[in-house]
Design a protein around this motif. Structure first.
Motif, short mmCIF file in Angstrom:
data_model
loop_
_atom_site.label_atom_id
_atom_site.label_comp_id
_atom_site.label_asym_id
_atom_site.label_seq_id
_atom_site.Cartn_x
_atom_site.Cartn_y
_atom_site.Cartn_z
N ASP A 25 0.83 -1.20 0.00
CA ASP A 25 0.00 0.00 0.00
C ASP A 25 0.87 1.26 0.00
OD1 ASP A 25 -2.18 -1.62 0.01
OD2 ASP A 25 -2.59 -1.41 2.16
N ARG A 26 1.95 1.25 0.78
CA ARG A 26 2.84 2.42 0.80
C ARG A 26 3.46 2.65 -0.58
NH1 ARG A 26 4.77 0.04 5.60
NH2 ARG A 26 6.78 -0.41 4.58
N ARG A 27 3.83 1.57 -1.25
CA ARG A 27 4.42 1.71 -2.56
C ARG A 27 3.42 2.24 -3.56
NH1 ARG A 27 5.58 -3.13 -3.16
NH2 ARG A 27 7.55 -3.05 -2.01
N ARG A 28 2.19 1.75 -3.52
CA ARG A 28 1.16 2.26 -4.44
C ARG A 28 0.84 3.72 -4.16
NH1 ARG A 28 -0.93 -3.05 -3.79
NH2 ARG A 28 -2.18 -2.35 -2.01
N ARG A 29 0.81 4.11 -2.86
CA ARG A 29 0.54 5.51 -2.53
C ARG A 29 1.67 6.42 -3.02
NH1 ARG A 29 -0.84 6.36 3.60
NH2 ARG A 29 -2.42 4.85 2.94
N ARG A 30 2.91 5.95 -2.85
CA ARG A 30 4.03 6.74 -3.33
C ARG A 30 4.02 6.88 -4.86
NH1 ARG A 30 7.46 4.26 -0.75
NH2 ARG A 30 8.24 2.78 -2.31
N LEU A 31 3.69 5.81 -5.55
CA LEU A 31 3.60 5.88 -7.01
C LEU A 31 2.47 6.81 -7.44
CD1 LEU A 31 4.20 2.15 -8.00
CD2 LEU A 31 5.78 4.07 -8.24
N ALA A 32 1.35 6.80 -6.70
CA ALA A 32 0.24 7.69 -7.05
C ALA A 32 0.64 9.16 -6.84
CB ALA A 32 -0.98 7.35 -6.20
N ASP A 33 1.36 9.44 -5.76
CA ASP A 33 1.82 10.82 -5.52
C ASP A 33 2.79 11.26 -6.62
OD1 ASP A 33 0.30 10.90 -3.24
OD2 ASP A 33 1.97 10.39 -1.90
N GLN A 34 3.70 10.39 -7.02
CA GLN A 34 4.65 10.74 -8.08
C GLN A 34 3.93 10.95 -9.41
OE1 GLN A 34 7.57 7.64 -8.10
NE2 GLN A 34 8.56 8.31 -6.20
N ALA A 35 2.94 10.08 -9.69
CA ALA A 35 2.19 10.24 -10.94
C ALA A 35 1.43 11.56 -10.95
CB ALA A 35 1.23 9.07 -11.12
N ARG A 36 0.85 11.93 -9.80
CA ARG A 36 0.14 13.21 -9.72
C ARG A 36 1.09 14.39 -9.92
NH1 ARG A 36 -1.49 12.54 -5.01
NH2 ARG A 36 -3.32 11.28 -5.55
N ALA A 37 2.29 14.31 -9.32
CA ALA A 37 3.28 15.39 -9.47
C ALA A 37 3.73 15.52 -10.92
CB ALA A 37 4.47 15.13 -8.56
N TYR A 38 4.03 14.38 -11.56
CA TYR A 38 4.44 14.44 -12.96
C TYR A 38 3.30 14.89 -13.87
CZ TYR A 38 8.92 12.23 -11.98
OH TYR A 38 10.18 11.97 -11.53
N GLY A 39 2.07 14.61 -13.47
CA GLY A 39 0.94 15.10 -14.24
C GLY A 39 0.88 16.62 -14.25
N PHE A 40 1.16 17.24 -13.07
CA PHE A 40 1.18 18.70 -13.01
C PHE A 40 2.34 19.26 -13.84
CE2 PHE A 40 -1.33 18.11 -9.05
CZ PHE A 40 -2.39 18.93 -9.38
N LEU A 41 3.46 18.54 -13.89
CA LEU A 41 4.62 19.00 -14.65
C LEU A 41 4.48 18.76 -16.14
CD1 LEU A 41 7.55 17.77 -12.36
CD2 LEU A 41 6.76 20.12 -12.66
N LEU A 42 3.52 17.93 -16.54
CA LEU A 42 3.44 17.53 -17.95
C LEU A 42 3.22 18.72 -18.87
CD1 LEU A 42 3.41 15.19 -19.94
CD2 LEU A 42 0.94 14.97 -19.57
N GLY A 43 2.34 19.65 -18.46
CA GLY A 43 2.09 20.81 -19.32
C GLY A 43 3.34 21.63 -19.59
N GLY A 44 4.11 21.90 -18.52
CA GLY A 44 5.35 22.64 -18.71
C GLY A 44 6.36 21.89 -19.54
N LEU A 45 6.45 20.56 -19.34
CA LEU A 45 7.39 19.77 -20.12
C LEU A 45 7.01 19.77 -21.60
CD1 LEU A 45 7.88 16.70 -17.73
CD2 LEU A 45 9.49 18.57 -18.17
N VAL A 46 5.72 19.69 -21.89
CA VAL A 46 5.28 19.71 -23.29
C VAL A 46 5.61 21.05 -23.94
CG1 VAL A 46 3.25 19.65 -24.80
CG2 VAL A 46 3.50 17.96 -22.98
#
Length: 318
Positions: A25-46
Motif C-alpha cells: 500500500d505504501r508503494r502504491r501511494r508513493r507511485l500515485a503521488d509521483q504520478a500526480r506530481a508528474y501530471g502537473f509538470l506535464l504541461g510545462g514539459l510539453v
C-alpha cells in the motif's frame, strides 16, 4: 461535600497503536503521488519540448544542411560553418557583440548596483522610486527602442535639443559610427536595469544590520563599508547577475534592429542581427543555424568555465 467521580477505567485506557499499512500500500501511494506530481509538470514539459528543446535540436540539424523552407533539405556537412566563417560581416558582428558586452559591463553593470545602494539608504518614498526604476522594464522593448530612436534623432531629437539649450555641441548619437554602439548600450541599460536593481535591493536588505554597526564603530567610511561589508555579503548575487548579463548582452538584437538597422557602416551589426539577416534577408537558414550553433557553443563553454571558477573561488578559505 460533593465528590468528583472518576472516569471509568475504559476511558483511561490507551488506545492501541494503529498498525502501519502494508508495504504494498505504501508503494502504491508513493507511485500515485509521483504520478500526480508528474501530471502537473506535464504541461510545462510539453511546452518546453515544443517551443524550446525541439527548435534547438532542429537548428543543430539544419546547421549541417542546405535548407530552404518548402524544399527538400540536403546534407552539406560543415559547408555552412565554412561559408559563415569567411563572411566579411562575421568578424564585424563578433567584434561588435563583444564590444557591446564589454561596454554593458562597464556601464550597465555598475549603474544598477549603485542605484540599489542609493534606494536602500532612502528613508522616504521608497515605493515610489522603486516603481520609477522598474517602470522601463514594463514598457515593451520595441516601444522603448522607438522612443530612444526619436530621442537620438540628430535633427529634432530631444538629446540634441537639450544640448543646444545648454549651448553644448550636438552629437550624431546612433547615426555616428563612433557613437552608435555606446548609444545602444545606454538604451539597453535603461530598459533592463529595473529588475536588476530590485534583485540587488533584496540582497542588500538581507544583510544583517549588526555588520554595518560594527563597521561604523570601527570608524569605517561609507566606501569602506560598501567594500568590506556590502560587496562580500552580496558576492553570490553579483556573480550570478554578471553571468546572466553577459549571456543576455551577447544576444542583443532589438536595439540594433529597431534603432540602427545594423548601421552605420556595420558598426552595430551583432551576432543575433546577422543570424536574422541570414535567415530572413538571405533566405539561408543553414547559415543562420550554423551561426546560432557557434553562439550556443561559445556561451555554453563560457558559462561552464565561469561557474567552475566562481565555485572554486567560493570554496577557498577567507
Amino acid at each position: 461535600m460533593k465528590t468528583v467521580e472518576s472516569p471509568p477505567r475504559e476511558a483511561l485506557a490507551v488506545p492501541p497503536t494503529q498498525a502501519p499499512p502494508p508495504a504494498g500500500d505504501r508503494r502504491r501511494r508513493r507511485l500515485a503521488d509521483q504520478a500526480r506530481a508528474y501530471g502537473f509538470l506535464l504541461g510545462g514539459l510539453v511546452c518546453f519540448a515544443l517551443f524550446s528543446w525541439y527548435p534547438a535540436i532542429r537548428a543543430v540539424v539544419i546547421a549541417f544542411q542546405k535548407y530552404t523552407p518548402g524544399s527538400e533539405p540536403e546534407w552539406v556537412g560543415t559547408a555552412n560553418f565554412t561559408r559563415v566563417w569567411h563572411d566579411p560581416e562575421f568578424t564585424a558582428a563578433w567584434r561588435n557583440t563583444l564590444t557591446f558586452t564589454l561596454l554593458a559591463l562597464l556601464i550597465g553593470f555598475a549603474v544598477p548596483f549603485v542605484m540599489a545602494l542609493v534606494l536602500n539608504e532612502l528613508r522616504h518614498a521608497k515605493a515610489f522610486f522603486r516603481v520609477v526604476v522598474y517602470l522601463p522594464v514594463m514598457i515593451p522593448p520595441v516601444v522603448s527602442a522607438l522612443l530612444w530612436k526619436w530621442f537620438y534623432d540628430p535633427g529634432a531629437g530631444l538629446a540634441n535639443e537639450v544640448l543646444r539649450f545648454l549651448h553644448l555641441p550636438t552629437s550624431n548619437w546612433s547615426n555616428g559610427a563612433d557613437t552608435a554602439l555606446v548609444s545602444l548600450v545606454i538604451v539597453a541599460t535603461w530598459a533592463n536595469m529595473g529588475g536588476t536593481v530590485l534583485i540587488y535591493l533584496a540582497a542588500l536588505q538581507s544583510i544583517p544590520g549588526e555588520l554595518y554597526e560594527a563597521a561604523e564603530l570601527d570608524g569605517a567610511s561609507l566606501l569602506q563599508r560598501v567594500r568590506h561589508v556590502t560587496v562580500p555579503q552580496t558576492s553570490f548575487v553579483i556573480l550570478m547577475l554578471m553571468l546572466l548579463q553577459i549571456i543576455a548582452t551577447m544576444q542583443v538584437f532589438t536595439e540594433p534592429f529597431v534603432i540602427t538597422g545594423g548601421g552605420p557602416e556595420n558598426a552595430t551589426v551583432t551576432v543575433l542581427y546577422l543570424i536574422y539577416k541570414y535567415a530572413f534577408l538571405y533566405n539561408d537558414f543553414g547559415g543562420a543555424c550554423a551561426l546560432s550553433v557557434m553562439l550556443l557553443v561559445l556561451l555554453g563553454a563560457f558559462s561552464a568555465v565561469y561557474l567552475r571558477l566562481t565555485r572554486s573561488g567560493e570554496g577557498d578559505p577567507a
